[in-house]
Design a protein around this motif. Structure first.
Motif, mmCIF file in Angstrom:
data_model
loop_
_atom_site.group_PDB
_atom_site.id
_atom_site.type_symbol
_atom_site.label_atom_id
_atom_site.label_comp_id
_atom_site.label_asym_id
_atom_site.label_seq_id
_atom_site.Cartn_x
_atom_site.Cartn_y
_atom_site.Cartn_z
ATOM 1 N N GLU A 1 0.713 -1.092 -0.046
ATOM 2 C CA GLU A 1 -0.052 0.084 0.009
ATOM 3 C C GLU A 1 0.941 1.185 -0.009
ATOM 4 O O GLU A 1 0.334 2.261 -0.357
ATOM 5 C CB GLU A 1 -0.970 0.041 1.458
ATOM 6 N N TRP A 2 2.149 1.200 0.718
ATOM 7 C CA TRP A 2 3.014 2.371 0.840
ATOM 8 C C TRP A 2 3.861 2.781 -0.150
ATOM 9 O O TRP A 2 4.270 3.944 -0.339
ATOM 10 C CB TRP A 2 3.535 2.322 2.322
ATOM 11 N N GLY A 3 4.331 1.774 -0.851
ATOM 12 C CA GLY A 3 5.250 2.505 -2.000
ATOM 13 C C GLY A 3 6.681 2.035 -1.673
ATOM 14 O O GLY A 3 7.629 1.935 -2.390
ATOM 15 N N TRP A 4 7.171 2.155 -0.393
ATOM 16 C CA TRP A 4 8.339 1.761 0.182
ATOM 17 C C TRP A 4 8.623 0.433 0.691
ATOM 18 O O TRP A 4 9.535 0.178 1.390
ATOM 19 C CB TRP A 4 8.941 2.954 0.899
ATOM 20 N N SER A 5 7.561 -0.347 0.419
ATOM 21 C CA SER A 5 7.614 -1.847 1.077
ATOM 22 C C SER A 5 8.572 -2.557 0.627
ATOM 23 O O SER A 5 9.094 -2.356 -0.700
ATOM 24 C CB SER A 5 6.264 -2.311 1.041
ATOM 25 N N GLU A 6 8.893 -3.758 0.996
ATOM 26 C CA GLU A 6 9.794 -4.826 0.519
ATOM 27 C C GLU A 6 9.626 -6.000 1.356
ATOM 28 O O GLU A 6 9.080 -5.987 2.511
ATOM 29 C CB GLU A 6 11.178 -4.301 0.804
ATOM 30 N N PHE A 7 9.724 -7.096 0.395
ATOM 31 C CA PHE A 7 9.647 -8.518 1.135
ATOM 32 C C PHE A 7 10.700 -9.502 0.373
ATOM 33 O O PHE A 7 10.974 -9.356 -0.685
ATOM 34 C CB PHE A 7 8.134 -8.872 0.742
ATOM 35 N N VAL A 8 10.705 -10.533 1.169
ATOM 36 C CA VAL A 8 11.328 -11.636 0.683
ATOM 37 C C VAL A 8 10.588 -12.923 1.113
ATOM 38 O O VAL A 8 10.264 -13.029 2.064
ATOM 39 C CB VAL A 8 12.894 -12.056 1.127
ATOM 40 N N ALA A 9 10.196 -13.828 0.189
ATOM 41 C CA ALA A 9 9.406 -14.994 0.534
ATOM 42 C C ALA A 9 9.723 -16.238 -0.361
ATOM 43 O O ALA A 9 10.050 -16.078 -1.468
ATOM 44 C CB ALA A 9 7.945 -14.714 0.511
ATOM 45 N N PHE A 10 9.790 -17.455 0.068
ATOM 46 C CA PHE A 10 10.095 -18.515 -0.502
ATOM 47 C C PHE A 10 9.432 -19.632 0.097
ATOM 48 O O PHE A 10 9.170 -19.699 1.175
ATOM 49 C CB PHE A 10 11.328 -18.830 -0.997
ATOM 50 N N THR A 11 9.190 -20.799 -0.850
ATOM 51 C CA THR A 11 8.492 -21.988 -0.400
ATOM 52 C C THR A 11 9.538 -23.048 -0.854
ATOM 53 O O THR A 11 10.372 -23.050 -1.832
ATOM 54 C CB THR A 11 7.348 -22.506 -0.950
ATOM 55 N N GLN A 12 9.846 -24.240 -0.068
ATOM 56 C CA GLN A 12 10.778 -25.290 -0.393
ATOM 57 C C GLN A 12 10.473 -26.751 -0.224
ATOM 58 O O GLN A 12 10.017 -26.812 1.312
ATOM 59 C CB GLN A 12 12.112 -24.866 0.051
ATOM 60 N N SER A 13 10.389 -27.706 -0.749
ATOM 61 C CA SER A 13 10.534 -28.838 -0.470
ATOM 62 C C SER A 13 11.459 -29.765 -0.558
ATOM 63 O O SER A 13 12.199 -29.659 -1.810
ATOM 64 C CB SER A 13 9.015 -29.680 -1.005
ATOM 65 N N GLY A 14 11.712 -30.739 0.112
ATOM 66 C CA GLY A 14 13.152 -31.444 0.013
ATOM 67 C C GLY A 14 13.056 -33.027 0.593
ATOM 68 O O GLY A 14 12.117 -33.173 1.436
ATOM 69 N N VAL A 15 13.812 -33.843 -0.015
ATOM 70 C CA VAL A 15 13.767 -35.144 0.526
ATOM 71 C C VAL A 15 14.815 -35.156 1.448
ATOM 72 O O VAL A 15 16.058 -34.728 1.180
ATOM 73 C CB VAL A 15 13.998 -36.269 -0.666
ATOM 74 N N ALA A 16 14.445 -35.758 2.723
ATOM 75 C CA ALA A 16 15.594 -35.771 3.606
ATOM 76 C C ALA A 16 16.013 -37.129 4.005
ATOM 77 O O ALA A 16 15.159 -38.059 3.835
ATOM 78 C CB ALA A 16 14.867 -35.185 5.145
ATOM 79 N N LEU A 17 17.204 -37.518 4.570
ATOM 80 C CA LEU A 17 17.684 -38.592 4.380
ATOM 81 C C LEU A 17 18.697 -38.697 5.679
ATOM 82 O O LEU A 17 19.626 -37.892 5.887
ATOM 83 C CB LEU A 17 18.406 -39.048 3.214
ATOM 84 N N ASP A 18 18.543 -39.754 6.529
ATOM 85 C CA ASP A 18 19.573 -39.976 7.514
ATOM 86 C C ASP A 18 20.023 -41.403 7.510
ATOM 87 O O ASP A 18 18.953 -42.481 7.198
ATOM 88 C CB ASP A 18 18.938 -39.670 8.956
ATOM 89 N N VAL A 19 21.091 -42.032 8.303
ATOM 90 C CA VAL A 19 21.436 -43.276 8.396
ATOM 91 C C VAL A 19 21.916 -43.276 9.769
ATOM 92 O O VAL A 19 22.903 -42.727 10.176
ATOM 93 C CB VAL A 19 22.353 -44.145 7.569
#
Length: 348
Positions: free
Chosen positions: A233-251
Motif C-alpha cells: 500500500e505504501w510504496g516503500w515496502s519490501e519483502f522476501v518469501a519462498f517455499t521449499q520441499s526437500g527429501v531428507a535422509l539419515d542413516v
C-alpha cells in the motif's frame, strides 16, 4: 517388506531422548538477528514517527479524492515532499538478502543425489525397473510400521499467524508431506513468518558386506501446490518469501543414537516459489508438480558400514516456507503430499 512392529519403541525412545530437531530454532534465531539489524538500519533512514506521519497524510489525501490515486501514490508523494531517500531505503532493505540465503539454503553431506522425473505419459516402468539382487538389497513398500513426525516449527513475528498446520503422514499408505498456511495482513517494519514440517519413515537394514549404501527413493505426487500472494500500500515496502520441499535422509548407527552416522542430507525435491520486491507483483497459486507425476532419487552414503551391522534408514519430506516483510501483506501456503511407493537400500 514392512518394518517389524517389534522395533516400534526405537522412534519413541529417540523422541523422548532427543526431542524435536532444533535446527529450525537455531535458524529462526539467526533470522531474527538479521531482521533486527536491518530494522535498525531502516529506522535510521525512515524513523517510526515519520513513517506513521506519511501514512496518516496519505490516508487523508486518499479519502479526500474518491476515485483518485491510491494510497501508494499518495504515500510516495508525501515521502518525496518530506525528503525521504527512498533509493537508499530500498537498497538497505535488500542489502542482506544474501545473508538470508546463506541461512536458508544449506545443503547436506551425502555423497550425491540423482533425481529422475518421469512424465505422466511414460509407462509405469520407465525407466525400466530392475529388481536389485536380494543378497545385497532390501526393498520396502507401504505399509511402513514406523512413521516419525520428526520436526515441527511455527513462528509468526509481528502481525502474522499460522492458521493451518496439518501433517499428511500416514504409514499405512506411505503418505508424507504437509499442508501449511501462514498470513500477515498488517505487517510492520520487519515481520517474519517461519514455518517448517519434517516427517517420514524409518526402516532397518542389515548390511551383507562391508560397503557404502545406495538408497533409492521412489515417490508419486498426490498434490503439490504452493502460493505466495502479496500487496503493497505504501510504496516503500519490501519483502522476501519462498517455499521449499526437500527429501531428507539419515542413516543411524544404533537404535538410540540421536545423531546420524552420516550427516543429515536434504536435497531440494521440487522447484518452490521464490519471490521478492515491493509486493506489487507475486507468483500467486502455482501447481508445482502435477498429480500422479513420479520421481526417483538415488543417494550414496559418504561412509561404509561393516558386514552384519543393522542400521536404521530414515527417509522423509521436509517442507519449509519463509517470509520477511516490511509493510507488505502476504498469504503464503504449501499443500504437498507424496506417496513413498518404494524404498530400496543396497550394499554396494
Amino acid at each position: 517388506m514392512s518394518v517389524a512392529n517389534e522395533h516400534g519403541s526405537f522412534v519413541q525412545r529417540l523422541k523422548e531422548r532427543h526431542g524435536q530437531d532444533d535446527d529450525a530454532a537455531r535458524r529462526a534465531d539467526r533470522l531474527l538477528d538479521l531482521g533486527s539489524t536491518q530494522a535498525s538500519e531502516i529506522r535510521r533512514i525512515l524513523p517510526q514517527a515519520e513513517s506513521e506521519a506519511i501514512k496518516s497524510a496519505a490516508r487523508e489525501a486518499h479519502a479526500s479524492q474518491p476515485g483518485g490515486p491510491g494510497l501508494r501514490f499518495h504515500s510516495l508523494a508525501e515521502a518525496g515532499r518530506r525528503g525521504v531517500d527512498l533509493d537508499l531505503l530500498r537498497s538497505t532493505q535488500r542489502s542482506n538478502r544474501h545473508l538470508v540465503d546463506d541461512v536458508l539454503r544449506g545443503e547436506g553431506a551425502f555423497s550425491r543425489g540423482e533425481l529422475t522425473v518421469r512424465p505422466l505419459e511414460a509407462p509405469f516402468d520407465w525407466p525400466p525397473m530392475v529388481e536389485p539382487p536380494l543378497a545385497v538389497s532390501t526393498v520396502f513398500h507401504p505399509p511402513f510400521a514406523e512413521g516419525w513426525e520428526r520436526a515441527s516449527f511455527r513462528q509468526a513475528i509481528g502481525g502474522g499467524s499460522v492458521p493451518t498446520y496439518d501433517s499428511y503422514l500416514d504409514p499405512q499408505w506411505g503418505r508424507l508431506g504437509s499442508r501449511m498456511v501462514a498470513q500477515n495482513h498488517d505487517a510492520g517494519d520487519i515481520d517474519q513468518l517461519n514455518v517448517l514440517h519434517y516427517c517420514g519413515f524409518l526402516v532397518p537394514f542389515t548390511t551383507p558386506n562391508t560397503s557404502p549404501l545406495m538408497i533409492t527413493v521412489d515417490l508419486t505426487c498426490l498434490v503439490c501446490e504452493h502460493k505466495i500472494s502479496t500487496s503493497d500500500e505504501w510504496g516503500w515496502s519490501e519483502f522476501v518469501a519462498f517455499t521449499q520441499s526437500g527429501v531428507a535422509l539419515d542413516v543411524f548407527w544404533e537404535h538410540d543414537d540421536g545423531a546420524p552416522m552420516t550427516e543429515d542430507f536434504r536435497q531440494r525435491f521440487v522447484p518452490g516459489l521464490d519471490a521478492s520486491g515491493d509486493g506489487e507483483s507475486f507468483p500467486g497459486l502455482k501447481v508445482i508438480v502435477g498429480p500422479g507425476e513420479r520421481r526417483s532419487l538415488n543417494f550414496l552414503t559418504d561412509v561404509a558400514f561393516p558386514a552384519g551391522k543393522t542400521v536404521w534408514v530414515f527417509v522423509g519430506m521436509s517442507d519449509f516456507m519463509y517470509a520477511r516483510l516490511n509493510d507488505v501483506s502476504i498469504d503464503i501456503s504449501m499443500d504437498t503430499a507424496w506417496q513413498l511407493t518404494s524404498l530400496t537400500v543396497t550394499a554396494l
